[in-house]
Design a protein around this motif. Structure first.
Motif, PDB file in Angstrom:
ATOM      1  N   GLY A  23       5.001  66.207   3.057  1.00 46.08           N
ATOM      2  CA  GLY A  23       3.689  65.963   2.478  1.00 46.08           C
ATOM      3  C   GLY A  23       3.302  66.988   1.427  1.00 46.08           C
ATOM      4  N   LEU A  24       4.247  67.837   1.034  1.00 44.64           N
ATOM      5  CA  LEU A  24       3.969  68.879   0.051  1.00 44.64           C
ATOM      6  C   LEU A  24       4.755  68.634  -1.230  1.00 44.64           C
ATOM      7  CD1 LEU A  24       4.127  71.914   2.473  1.00 44.64           C
ATOM      8  CD2 LEU A  24       2.076  70.868   1.529  1.00 44.64           C
ATOM      9  N   ASN A  25       4.317  69.275  -2.293  1.00 46.36           N
ATOM     10  CA  ASN A  25       4.957  69.165  -3.595  1.00 46.36           C
ATOM     11  C   ASN A  25       6.170  70.097  -3.646  1.00 46.36           C
ATOM     12  OD1 ASN A  25       5.718  69.351  -6.257  1.00 46.36           O
ATOM     13  ND2 ASN A  25       3.664  69.691  -7.037  1.00 46.36           N
ATOM     14  N   PRO A  26       7.387  69.554  -3.763  1.00 47.55           N
ATOM     15  CA  PRO A  26       8.572  70.410  -3.812  1.00 47.55           C
ATOM     16  C   PRO A  26       8.904  70.923  -5.209  1.00 47.55           C
ATOM     17  CG  PRO A  26       9.239  68.145  -3.670  1.00 47.55           C
ATOM     18  CD  PRO A  26       7.729  68.152  -3.652  1.00 47.55           C
ATOM     19  N   GLY A  27       7.940  71.035  -6.090  1.00 51.97           N
ATOM     20  CA  GLY A  27       8.178  71.571  -7.426  1.00 51.97           C
ATOM     21  C   GLY A  27       8.640  70.527  -8.412  1.00 51.97           C
ATOM     22  N   TYR A  28       7.825  69.503  -8.604  1.00 55.51           N
ATOM     23  CA  TYR A  28       8.204  68.402  -9.489  1.00 55.51           C
ATOM     24  C   TYR A  28       8.433  68.847 -10.924  1.00 55.51           C
ATOM     25  CZ  TYR A  28       7.033  65.070  -5.823  1.00 55.51           C
ATOM     26  OH  TYR A  28       7.012  64.367  -4.651  1.00 55.51           O
ATOM     27  N   ALA A  29       7.646  69.797 -11.427  1.00 49.35           N
ATOM     28  CA  ALA A  29       7.782  70.217 -12.829  1.00 49.35           C
ATOM     29  C   ALA A  29       9.146  70.855 -13.081  1.00 49.35           C
ATOM     30  CB  ALA A  29       6.663  71.175 -13.203  1.00 49.35           C
ATOM     31  N   GLY A  30       9.551  71.748 -12.210  1.00 49.28           N
ATOM     32  CA  GLY A  30      10.859  72.382 -12.354  1.00 49.28           C
ATOM     33  C   GLY A  30      11.996  71.398 -12.198  1.00 49.28           C
ATOM     34  N   GLN A  31      11.843  70.470 -11.269  1.00 49.03           N
ATOM     35  CA  GLN A  31      12.851  69.439 -11.065  1.00 49.03           C
ATOM     36  C   GLN A  31      13.001  68.579 -12.310  1.00 49.03           C
ATOM     37  OE1 GLN A  31      14.812  68.824  -8.270  1.00 49.03           O
ATOM     38  NE2 GLN A  31      14.034  70.772  -7.515  1.00 49.03           N
ATOM     39  N   LYS A  32      11.875  68.177 -12.888  1.00 45.09           N
ATOM     40  CA  LYS A  32      11.908  67.317 -14.077  1.00 45.09           C
ATOM     41  C   LYS A  32      12.534  68.052 -15.259  1.00 45.09           C
ATOM     42  CE  LYS A  32       9.223  64.252 -16.949  1.00 45.09           C
ATOM     43  NZ  LYS A  32       7.961  63.591 -17.177  1.00 45.09           N
ATOM     44  N   PHE A  33      12.177  69.316 -15.459  1.00 40.09           N
ATOM     45  CA  PHE A  33      12.721  70.100 -16.561  1.00 40.09           C
ATOM     46  C   PHE A  33      14.240  70.195 -16.470  1.00 40.09           C
ATOM     47  CE2 PHE A  33      14.140  74.274 -18.106  1.00 40.09           C
ATOM     48  CZ  PHE A  33      13.786  74.161 -19.436  1.00 40.09           C
ATOM     49  N   ASN A  34      14.742  70.592 -15.292  1.00 35.95           N
ATOM     50  CA  ASN A  34      16.187  70.715 -15.123  1.00 35.95           C
ATOM     51  C   ASN A  34      16.893  69.373 -15.213  1.00 35.95           C
ATOM     52  OD1 ASN A  34      16.685  73.572 -14.691  1.00 35.95           O
ATOM     53  ND2 ASN A  34      15.443  73.332 -12.861  1.00 35.95           N
ATOM     54  N   ARG A  35      16.284  68.328 -14.681  1.00 36.97           N
ATOM     55  CA  ARG A  35      16.895  67.001 -14.739  1.00 36.97           C
ATOM     56  C   ARG A  35      16.989  66.511 -16.184  1.00 36.97           C
ATOM     57  NH1 ARG A  35      14.252  64.841 -11.019  1.00 36.97           N
ATOM     58  NH2 ARG A  35      15.772  65.306  -9.413  1.00 36.97           N
ATOM     59  N   LEU A  36      15.977  66.780 -17.010  1.00 36.71           N
ATOM     60  CA  LEU A  36      16.033  66.368 -18.421  1.00 36.71           C
ATOM     61  C   LEU A  36      17.171  67.075 -19.155  1.00 36.71           C
ATOM     62  CD1 LEU A  36      12.245  66.220 -19.355  1.00 36.71           C
ATOM     63  CD2 LEU A  36      13.841  64.295 -19.199  1.00 36.71           C
ATOM     64  N   ILE A  37      17.384  68.340 -18.861  1.00 38.50           N
ATOM     65  CA  ILE A  37      18.498  69.069 -19.476  1.00 38.50           C
ATOM     66  C   ILE A  37      19.826  68.438 -19.081  1.00 38.50           C
ATOM     67  CG2 ILE A  37      19.760  71.263 -19.484  1.00 38.50           C
ATOM     68  CD1 ILE A  37      17.039  72.663 -19.270  1.00 38.50           C
ATOM     69  N   ILE A  38      19.984  68.175 -17.800  1.00 42.76           N
ATOM     70  CA  ILE A  38      21.242  67.602 -17.313  1.00 42.76           C
ATOM     71  C   ILE A  38      21.461  66.190 -17.846  1.00 42.76           C
ATOM     72  CG2 ILE A  38      22.367  66.751 -15.231  1.00 42.76           C
ATOM     73  CD1 ILE A  38      21.590  69.234 -13.861  1.00 42.76           C
ATOM     74  N   GLU A  39      20.413  65.378 -17.880  1.00 48.63           N
ATOM     75  CA  GLU A  39      20.552  64.024 -18.407  1.00 48.63           C
ATOM     76  C   GLU A  39      20.943  64.051 -19.876  1.00 48.63           C
ATOM     77  OE1 GLU A  39      16.862  62.104 -17.464  1.00 48.63           O
ATOM     78  OE2 GLU A  39      17.439  61.779 -15.368  1.00 48.63           O
ATOM     79  N   GLY A  40      20.378  64.975 -20.639  1.00 49.93           N
ATOM     80  CA  GLY A  40      20.743  65.102 -22.048  1.00 49.93           C
ATOM     81  C   GLY A  40      22.195  65.506 -22.227  1.00 49.93           C
ATOM     82  N   LEU A  41      22.653  66.445 -21.407  1.00 48.28           N
ATOM     83  CA  LEU A  41      24.056  66.853 -21.486  1.00 48.28           C
ATOM     84  C   LEU A  41      24.990  65.708 -21.091  1.00 48.28           C
ATOM     85  CD1 LEU A  41      23.780  70.438 -19.978  1.00 48.28           C
ATOM     86  CD2 LEU A  41      24.349  69.858 -22.341  1.00 48.28           C
ATOM     87  N   THR A  42      24.621  64.978 -20.053  1.00 52.17           N
ATOM     88  CA  THR A  42      25.435  63.856 -19.588  1.00 52.17           C
ATOM     89  C   THR A  42      25.541  62.775 -20.653  1.00 52.17           C
ATOM     90  OG1 THR A  42      24.761  64.291 -17.306  1.00 52.17           O
ATOM     91  CG2 THR A  42      25.697  62.142 -17.760  1.00 52.17           C
ATOM     92  N   LYS A  43      24.437  62.484 -21.339  1.00 55.26           N
ATOM     93  CA  LYS A  43      24.458  61.467 -22.395  1.00 55.26           C
ATOM     94  C   LYS A  43      25.292  61.894 -23.593  1.00 55.26           C
ATOM     95  CE  LYS A  43      20.148  59.257 -21.135  1.00 55.26           C
ATOM     96  NZ  LYS A  43      18.760  58.991 -21.475  1.00 55.26           N
ATOM     97  N   ASN A  44      25.546  63.200 -23.724  1.00 57.37           N
ATOM     98  CA  ASN A  44      26.375  63.702 -24.812  1.00 57.37           C
ATOM     99  C   ASN A  44      27.810  63.969 -24.372  1.00 57.37           C
ATOM    100  OD1 ASN A  44      24.641  63.882 -27.196  1.00 57.37           O
ATOM    101  ND2 ASN A  44      23.404  65.204 -25.885  1.00 57.37           N
ATOM    102  N   GLY A  45      28.216  63.379 -23.257  1.00 60.52           N
ATOM    103  CA  GLY A  45      29.611  63.425 -22.850  1.00 60.52           C
ATOM    104  C   GLY A  45      30.025  64.599 -21.996  1.00 60.52           C
ATOM    105  N   VAL A  46      29.106  65.356 -21.480  1.00 61.31           N
ATOM    106  CA  VAL A  46      29.449  66.507 -20.638  1.00 61.31           C
ATOM    107  C   VAL A  46      29.490  66.048 -19.178  1.00 61.31           C
ATOM    108  CG1 VAL A  46      28.764  68.826 -19.929  1.00 61.31           C
ATOM    109  CG2 VAL A  46      28.344  68.085 -22.264  1.00 61.31           C
ATOM    110  N   ASP A  47      30.567  66.401 -18.492  1.00 60.58           N
ATOM    111  CA  ASP A  47      30.705  66.094 -17.071  1.00 60.58           C
ATOM    112  C   ASP A  47      30.007  67.216 -16.290  1.00 60.58           C
ATOM    113  OD1 ASP A  47      31.479  65.045 -14.619  1.00 60.58           O
ATOM    114  OD2 ASP A  47      33.472  65.948 -14.718  1.00 60.58           O
ATOM    115  N   ILE A  48      28.858  66.910 -15.694  1.00 61.57           N
ATOM    116  CA  ILE A  48      28.025  67.916 -15.037  1.00 61.57           C
ATOM    117  C   ILE A  48      28.227  67.893 -13.533  1.00 61.57           C
ATOM    118  CG2 ILE A  48      25.640  68.613 -14.534  1.00 61.57           C
ATOM    119  CD1 ILE A  48      26.252  69.167 -17.348  1.00 61.57           C
ATOM    120  N   LYS A  49      28.391  69.072 -12.978  1.00 57.48           N
ATOM    121  CA  LYS A  49      28.396  69.254 -11.531  1.00 57.48           C
ATOM    122  C   LYS A  49      27.366  70.333 -11.236  1.00 57.48           C
ATOM    123  CE  LYS A  49      31.471  70.111  -7.693  1.00 57.48           C
ATOM    124  NZ  LYS A  49      32.861  70.365  -7.315  1.00 57.48           N
ATOM    125  N   THR A  50      26.394  70.014 -10.408  1.00 58.76           N
ATOM    126  CA  THR A  50      25.374  71.004 -10.088  1.00 58.76           C
ATOM    127  C   THR A  50      25.723  71.705  -8.790  1.00 58.76           C
ATOM    128  OG1 THR A  50      23.974  69.458  -8.866  1.00 58.76           O
ATOM    129  CG2 THR A  50      23.571  69.653 -11.221  1.00 58.76           C
TER     130      THR A  50
END
Length: 108
Positions: A23-50
């Protein structure tokens, strides 16, 4: 190109589950920021493993040991680090796993 991304990033499925369970906020802003970086890298052909830990602390859950299975979502492999949910010990566990995984093995 392959890349290892170190961050407190979790899949959308896991974040929704944590939010529903606690029932608590697990840090949506930080999650979204990092996810946008990873999605951008993935769309440019980078194989990402977190290599990541879930955003969890004693404030959110009293569960002592966390071991979440790895996930693949939208072409991104999320490898979650198991940890002991006690302040300071949690950070020490994360440090050693990051250090040994990257420094000695060069790959996870």
């Amino acid at each position: 190109m392959k890349a290892i991304y170190l961050a407190l990033l979790s899949s959308k499925h896991l974040i929704d589950k944590i939010s529903a369970d606690t029932g608590l906020n697990p840090g949506y802003a930080g999650q979204k920021f990092n996810r946008l970086i990873i999605e951008g890298l993935t769309k440019n052909g980078v194989d990402i493993k977190t290599l990541t830990s879930i955003p969890m602390s004693r404030r959110f859950s009293k569960k002592l040991f966390w071991n979440v299975p790895d996930e693949v979502e939208d072409g991104i492999h999320y490898q979650y680090i198991p940890f002991i949910n006690i302040p300071y010990i949690h950070h020490i566990c994360l440090f050693y796993v990051y250090f040994f995984s990257i420094y000695f093995f060069g790959e996870v």
